[in-house]
Structure formats: C-alpha cells, structure tokens
Write a protein that holds these residues in place. Structure first.
Motif, PDB file in Angstrom:
ATOM      1  N   ARG A  53       0.818  -1.299   0.059  1.00 51.47           N
ATOM      2  CA  ARG A  53      -0.157  -0.209  -0.020  1.00 51.47           C
ATOM      3  C   ARG A  53       0.730   1.206   0.000  1.00 51.47           C
ATOM      4  N   GLN A  54       0.488   2.206  -0.858  1.00 54.68           N
ATOM      5  CA  GLN A  54       1.323   3.458  -1.136  1.00 54.68           C
ATOM      6  C   GLN A  54       0.804   4.515   0.040  1.00 54.68           C
ATOM      7  N   LEU A  55       1.681   4.930   1.093  1.00 49.40           N
ATOM      8  CA  LEU A  55       1.429   5.873   1.737  1.00 49.40           C
ATOM      9  C   LEU A  55       2.071   7.211   1.588  1.00 49.40           C
ATOM     10  N   ARG A  56       1.263   8.302   1.729  1.00 50.75           N
ATOM     11  CA  ARG A  56       1.526   9.703   1.431  1.00 50.75           C
ATOM     12  C   ARG A  56       1.554  10.367   2.739  1.00 50.75           C
ATOM     13  N   LYS A  57       2.145  11.470   2.787  1.00 48.32           N
ATOM     14  CA  LYS A  57       2.237  12.273   3.877  1.00 48.32           C
ATOM     15  C   LYS A  57       0.935  12.642   4.538  1.00 48.32           C
ATOM     16  N   GLY A  58       0.918  12.618   5.554  1.00 52.69           N
ATOM     17  CA  GLY A  58      -0.291  12.930   6.484  1.00 52.69           C
ATOM     18  C   GLY A  58      -1.099  11.591   6.718  1.00 52.69           C
ATOM     19  N   ASP A  59      -0.784  10.557   6.181  1.00 50.89           N
ATOM     20  CA  ASP A  59      -1.418   9.022   6.314  1.00 50.89           C
ATOM     21  C   ASP A  59      -0.988   8.925   8.102  1.00 50.89           C
ATOM     22  N   VAL A  60      -1.822   8.342   8.637  1.00 54.06           N
ATOM     23  CA  VAL A  60      -1.932   7.665   9.901  1.00 54.06           C
ATOM     24  C   VAL A  60      -2.048   6.224  10.146  1.00 54.06           C
ATOM     25  N   VAL A  61      -0.878   5.708  10.421  1.00 54.82           N
ATOM     26  CA  VAL A  61      -0.906   4.310  10.339  1.00 54.82           C
ATOM     27  C   VAL A  61      -0.635   3.585  11.850  1.00 54.82           C
ATOM     28  N   THR A  62      -1.712   2.848  12.173  1.00 60.49           N
ATOM     29  CA  THR A  62      -1.823   2.356  13.599  1.00 60.49           C
ATOM     30  C   THR A  62      -1.536   0.688  13.588  1.00 60.49           C
TER      31      THR A  62
END
Length: 75
Positions: A53-62
């Motif tokens: 999964r491509q994450l971008r700035k601002g994404d929140v990962v828990t």
C-alpha cells in the motif's frame, strides 16, 4: 494520552511494510508482513492488508499490539 509521532520520509510515497519498519512499529519485515496479513494494521482508521500500500504524507498508521495501539504519522 500520548501524541502520535510524525516520521519523516524522503520521497513522496512509501510502502506500508517499509514505513512500519522505518517508524519502529515492527521488529522486522517478516513481523510487518504477519501483522498486515492478520489485519492488525490500520491506515487512516481502516484495516489494510496490502503490504505494498502506497502511503503519502499525512497518512496515519496504527498497529494493534497486546498492550494497546501504537502508531505514527507519515511526514
């Protein structure tokens, strides 16, 4: 209540598995793979089982762990 740390990335995007390691939310790539496939990882509040999964700035990962939930923000 603790604040969620922001982990800076050098490119515009980063893969979920890579970010989990960079943010020290997992011990290894194999650990990341296992947690993702078991549905223990959320991106922006929703379970995501795609390690690429491509994450971008601002994404929140828990990540759900036995002691609760840990996380980081893509910065």
């Amino acid at each position: 209540m603790t604040t969620t740390p922001t982990v800076e990335i050098t490119d515009d995007v980063i893969r979920l598995g890579q970010f989990l390691k960079l943010a020290s939310l997992v011990e290894s790539g194999a650990h990341a793979r296992d947690l993702i496939s078991e549905g223990e990882v959320k991106v922006n509040g929703e379970v995501d089982t795609r390690r690429g999964r491509q994450l971008r700035k601002g994404d929140v990962v828990t990540v759900d762990v036995p002691t609760g939930e840990i996380g980081a923000i893509v910065g």
